[in-house]
Design a protein around this motif. Sequence first.
Motif, mmCIF file in Angstrom:
data_model
loop_
_atom_site.group_PDB
_atom_site.id
_atom_site.type_symbol
_atom_site.label_atom_id
_atom_site.label_comp_id
_atom_site.label_asym_id
_atom_site.label_seq_id
_atom_site.Cartn_x
_atom_site.Cartn_y
_atom_site.Cartn_z
ATOM 1 N N VAL A 24 0.838 -1.202 0.000
ATOM 2 C CA VAL A 24 0.000 0.000 0.000
ATOM 3 C C VAL A 24 0.874 1.254 0.000
ATOM 4 O O VAL A 24 0.573 2.236 -0.687
ATOM 5 C CB VAL A 24 -0.962 -0.005 1.198
ATOM 6 C CG1 VAL A 24 -1.649 1.346 1.348
ATOM 7 C CG2 VAL A 24 -2.009 -1.102 1.027
ATOM 8 N N TYR A 65 3.183 1.158 -3.556
ATOM 9 C CA TYR A 65 2.464 1.385 -4.810
ATOM 10 C C TYR A 65 1.349 2.404 -4.625
ATOM 11 O O TYR A 65 0.308 2.328 -5.258
ATOM 12 C CB TYR A 65 1.922 0.065 -5.360
ATOM 13 C CG TYR A 65 3.012 -0.940 -5.623
ATOM 14 C CD1 TYR A 65 3.952 -0.713 -6.643
ATOM 15 C CD2 TYR A 65 3.149 -2.079 -4.844
ATOM 16 C CE1 TYR A 65 4.982 -1.610 -6.867
ATOM 17 C CE2 TYR A 65 4.167 -2.988 -5.072
ATOM 18 C CZ TYR A 65 5.077 -2.742 -6.077
ATOM 19 O OH TYR A 65 6.092 -3.628 -6.300
ATOM 20 N N HIS A 66 1.546 3.336 -3.739
ATOM 21 C CA HIS A 66 0.595 4.413 -3.521
ATOM 22 C C HIS A 66 0.402 5.180 -4.828
ATOM 23 O O HIS A 66 1.351 5.398 -5.567
ATOM 24 C CB HIS A 66 1.138 5.345 -2.429
ATOM 25 C CG HIS A 66 0.095 6.249 -1.873
ATOM 26 N ND1 HIS A 66 -0.166 7.481 -2.410
ATOM 27 C CD2 HIS A 66 -0.763 6.091 -0.837
ATOM 28 C CE1 HIS A 66 -1.138 8.055 -1.722
ATOM 29 N NE2 HIS A 66 -1.530 7.228 -0.772
ATOM 30 N N ARG A 67 -0.849 5.533 -5.130
ATOM 31 C CA ARG A 67 -1.141 6.151 -6.439
ATOM 32 C C ARG A 67 -0.449 7.499 -6.585
ATOM 33 O O ARG A 67 -0.594 8.385 -5.749
ATOM 34 C CB ARG A 67 -2.644 6.326 -6.610
ATOM 35 C CG ARG A 67 -3.031 6.790 -8.021
ATOM 36 C CD ARG A 67 -4.522 6.728 -8.229
ATOM 37 N NE ARG A 67 -5.032 5.366 -8.135
ATOM 38 C CZ ARG A 67 -6.321 5.059 -8.109
ATOM 39 N NH1 ARG A 67 -7.226 6.013 -8.159
ATOM 40 N NH2 ARG A 67 -6.708 3.809 -8.021
ATOM 41 N N PRO A 107 -0.046 1.367 -13.273
ATOM 42 C CA PRO A 107 -0.157 0.036 -12.662
ATOM 43 C C PRO A 107 0.095 -1.043 -13.702
ATOM 44 O O PRO A 107 -0.055 -0.801 -14.898
ATOM 45 C CB PRO A 107 -1.611 -0.020 -12.197
ATOM 46 C CG PRO A 107 -2.326 0.969 -13.049
ATOM 47 C CD PRO A 107 -1.340 2.030 -13.400
ATOM 48 N N THR A 145 -10.440 -2.234 -7.827
ATOM 49 C CA THR A 145 -10.849 -0.861 -8.113
ATOM 50 C C THR A 145 -9.862 0.146 -7.521
ATOM 51 O O THR A 145 -9.461 1.096 -8.185
ATOM 52 C CB THR A 145 -12.263 -0.595 -7.558
ATOM 53 O OG1 THR A 145 -13.166 -1.465 -8.226
ATOM 54 C CG2 THR A 145 -12.680 0.848 -7.793
ATOM 55 N N PHE A 146 -9.453 -0.089 -6.269
ATOM 56 C CA PHE A 146 -8.589 0.905 -5.626
ATOM 57 C C PHE A 146 -7.111 0.677 -5.925
ATOM 58 O O PHE A 146 -6.292 1.561 -5.684
ATOM 59 C CB PHE A 146 -8.872 0.957 -4.119
ATOM 60 C CG PHE A 146 -10.230 1.524 -3.843
ATOM 61 C CD1 PHE A 146 -10.408 2.897 -3.734
ATOM 62 C CD2 PHE A 146 -11.349 0.710 -3.753
ATOM 63 C CE1 PHE A 146 -11.676 3.433 -3.527
ATOM 64 C CE2 PHE A 146 -12.610 1.224 -3.552
ATOM 65 C CZ PHE A 146 -12.784 2.591 -3.436
ATOM 66 N N ALA A 147 -6.773 -0.511 -6.454
ATOM 67 C CA ALA A 147 -5.395 -0.731 -6.910
ATOM 68 C C ALA A 147 -5.306 -0.460 -8.414
ATOM 69 O O ALA A 147 -4.220 -0.441 -8.977
ATOM 70 C CB ALA A 147 -4.946 -2.152 -6.611
ATOM 71 N N ARG A 148 -6.450 -0.270 -9.030
ATOM 72 C CA ARG A 148 -6.589 0.013 -10.459
ATOM 73 C C ARG A 148 -5.769 -0.934 -11.333
ATOM 74 O O ARG A 148 -5.029 -0.523 -12.215
ATOM 75 C CB ARG A 148 -6.228 1.466 -10.757
ATOM 76 C CG ARG A 148 -6.824 1.903 -12.091
ATOM 77 C CD ARG A 148 -6.975 3.378 -12.220
ATOM 78 N NE ARG A 148 -8.061 3.874 -11.364
ATOM 79 C CZ ARG A 148 -8.342 5.164 -11.219
ATOM 80 N NH1 ARG A 148 -7.637 6.070 -11.845
ATOM 81 N NH2 ARG A 148 -9.340 5.534 -10.449
ATOM 82 N N ILE A 202 -2.324 2.319 -5.928
ATOM 83 C CA ILE A 202 -3.263 2.164 -4.823
ATOM 84 C C ILE A 202 -3.701 3.499 -4.242
ATOM 85 O O ILE A 202 -2.878 4.321 -3.855
ATOM 86 C CB ILE A 202 -2.648 1.281 -3.710
ATOM 87 C CG1 ILE A 202 -2.328 -0.101 -4.277
ATOM 88 C CG2 ILE A 202 -3.605 1.166 -2.533
ATOM 89 C CD1 ILE A 202 -1.446 -0.932 -3.392
ATOM 90 N N ASP A 203 -4.999 3.679 -4.205
ATOM 91 C CA ASP A 203 -5.571 4.873 -3.594
ATOM 92 C C ASP A 203 -6.385 4.414 -2.387
ATOM 93 O O ASP A 203 -7.510 3.957 -2.546
ATOM 94 C CB ASP A 203 -6.460 5.580 -4.627
ATOM 95 C CG ASP A 203 -6.974 6.900 -4.109
ATOM 96 O OD1 ASP A 203 -6.436 7.390 -3.095
ATOM 97 O OD2 ASP A 203 -7.924 7.435 -4.706
ATOM 98 N N PHE A 236 -11.436 0.802 0.710
ATOM 99 C CA PHE A 236 -10.208 0.009 0.700
ATOM 100 C C PHE A 236 -9.666 -0.183 2.122
ATOM 101 O O PHE A 236 -9.193 -1.265 2.487
ATOM 102 C CB PHE A 236 -9.158 0.686 -0.181
ATOM 103 C CG PHE A 236 -7.893 -0.111 -0.319
ATOM 104 C CD1 PHE A 236 -7.812 -1.143 -1.234
ATOM 105 C CD2 PHE A 236 -6.779 0.152 0.483
ATOM 106 C CE1 PHE A 236 -6.660 -1.890 -1.352
ATOM 107 C CE2 PHE A 236 -5.626 -0.600 0.372
ATOM 108 C CZ PHE A 236 -5.567 -1.620 -0.550
#
Lengths: 235, 547
Positions: free
Chosen positions: A43, A46-48, A54, B279-282, B350-351, B356
């Motif tokens: 988490v 790989y935080h957006r 991705p 969805t939140f890791a896209r 990841i958002d 999530f």
Amino acid sequence: MLALLSGQAAARSTDTVDNVMIYIVVISVILLLGVTAAMVYFVFKYHRKKGHKPKDIHGSVILEAIWIGIPTLLVLSMFYYGYTGYKTIRAIPDDAFEINVKARMWEWEFNYENGKKTDTLFVPAKQNIKLNLESYDVNHSLYIPAFRIKEDVIAGRINYLVFNAEQTGTYDIACAEYCGLNHSMMYTAVVAMPQSEFDVWYNTKDVSAEPENIEDTSADSSAVTDSTLIGGGNQ
Amino acid sequence: MSNGTVAATEKNFYEEGTSRHKGILGWLLSTDHKRIGLMYLVTIASFFIVGVIIGVFMRLELIAPGPTIMEAQTYNTLFTLHGVIMIFLFIIPGLPAIFGNFFLPLQLGAKDVAFPRLNLLSYWIYLIGAFLVLLSLVLPGGPIDTGWTFYIPYSVRSTTNVSLAIFAAFVLGFSSILTGLNFITTVHRLRAPGMTFFRMPLFVWSTYATAWIQVIATPVIGITILLVIIERAFGVGIFDPALGGDPILFQHLFWIYSHPAVYIMILPAMGVVSEIIPTFARRTIFGYKAIAMSSLAIAFVGYLVWAHHMFTSGISDTARWIFSLLTFIVALPSGVKVFNWVATLYKGSIDPKPPFLWVMNFIVLFSIGGLTGLVVGSLSTDIHLHDTYFVVAHFHYVMFGGTGTIFFAALYYWFPKMFGKSYNIKLANVGVALFFIAFNMLYFPKFILGYMGMPRRYFDYLPEFQSLQLVSTIGSWLMLITMIIVFGNLIHSLFKGKKSHSNPWGGVTLEWHTSSPPPLENFHEIPTVNHEPYDFSQLKEMDYESK
């Protein structure tokens, strides 16, 4: 687990159960920490972020095989360890001293072969004991937390429980199967004493333990307890 | 954003119903799966809150040894009601009836479920069952005090309203069966063009697996309940040993349903997790087929492990080791799911929005629940821990930490879709964090209490258990505050929340291809599916721009 740290086990079964417990818990904690750490790491890692693409990875047969294969071995070992321990706990030794236990809402009755009858369980320490369990009414369960054992006590069938108290002392007996109003007060104790002391007690005539003093036949006693089911039954 | 502009020109399902009635009748007589889902949501959430309040009172009683705020009989009634309400009125119907109803047709690209009227009937049957439970509380005889497991002989002898309460469970079972039947047919017959079985979202897969359990296992409890009622009314002696019956037979029949029912409770939750993580890791889900097949494996092997609830009942030692072995086997597909979920985060984008974060809570709490299941699946440890607080802790981690957590995750994930409103994200994050603390404070001490030898269903306890009982009770207060925040945030947003984007999270399964809230028949035109379910390259053609 708390008792693990205190050294001497109360009964043989105590050690057996505690060891299986430690084995399963250690593996479980490692798995839990591994899964949690991997999740939290991913988490953060790989935080957006803007411009961060991705990557679609659809899976991996090798990884699936690994995380089916290794857990399979682990759980089979847990099963096996739990089963072998259990077998030793359940095995009935030839020299077992037998006591017939009867339960009713909400008290215990221990009947010895020589006709003695008590509401506390007296046993010689370091001696194999076999309890034959039967209920007069609803389901109960004879539970000795210090020995890590229990077995349900049911009307119309005889279940058994085997133990060997390593240490002299007094240990709680609880009822573990819900049996109505005073279920939580159905405590008594098992007193493990040196063989010599036990023999003295066992061979003394005691007023409360007259062999003729058997007033219960199971059909009647259930009718009596029925009427005290709700709101009664102070013991 | 194009979806939003189209939506403005047409009526959503709140504005247009299936019947000509307006107001409350327009809901109670509606065959629209979305309205039925929302009616379930209101009813089931209300019962959940009742169950929570009962739980808080139980914890308050247990703050100290001896009678604190009630008598033993009251306590015995409360823990029975807590179980009956939470199991039969909240967690068994919960996710399938609410989110399955609302989202199964949407995710399949269907206009409704296969049998919309039967669906409405299921809801009515649920209401009747719930009414009978409530009726059993107030009729002479008094509320049931047998525990939610209704073990015989006690349940034959208890003078409380046992027959009515279990008849309510019998009625509720039909609601469950009919819902399952509806979902199976919907999945087989109403998939949009191009929606092959392996393009179905994983929530559909898990709801589908659940539906089979609902249809096949539930009749067993129905038969059992009828036999108990006959036993109580006519004394025929099937189960009661005083009449020549066998109480162990009852336990077998009860758990042949009630163990698979555990998977009715958890499988849909696992499906929701498989929706939220991509969805939140896209990115696409890792191991789609492994996750889909593990749902079916759980549904199948789950039938064969029931007697692990009876390791101390006196069943034969052979039966004990066979059921212990099978119990360890059924843990494997759940493990497969957890590993694949975590692997899905690898190289994602990841958002960590509230849904999530709920899922992260789930993974930790459910893993603890699952791993402690190994402890009670093992024969040696089970004969110590059976019917103690350890078991209570274990199933609360699985049921509340698992399914309960995902009930909130699903609410927070699909809230914008269901209501077209957005909620306060910061407050939602606070809710998740508080939940984690409160939950562990409330239930973790019970593991230790169990190992120390505290039996369950105890009104009173030995002084040595008091400090941990106190911690647990304080945890229950924190949990109550958390529930107020978690529900309060959503209820406030329902009335005062800003209008939501039609696809706030950037989801790609079909429910995000329509407006929020969706129109009466879900889509302007039935979509054609030419992507796998979690292909986020679709976001471009959906004109989705990340805000």
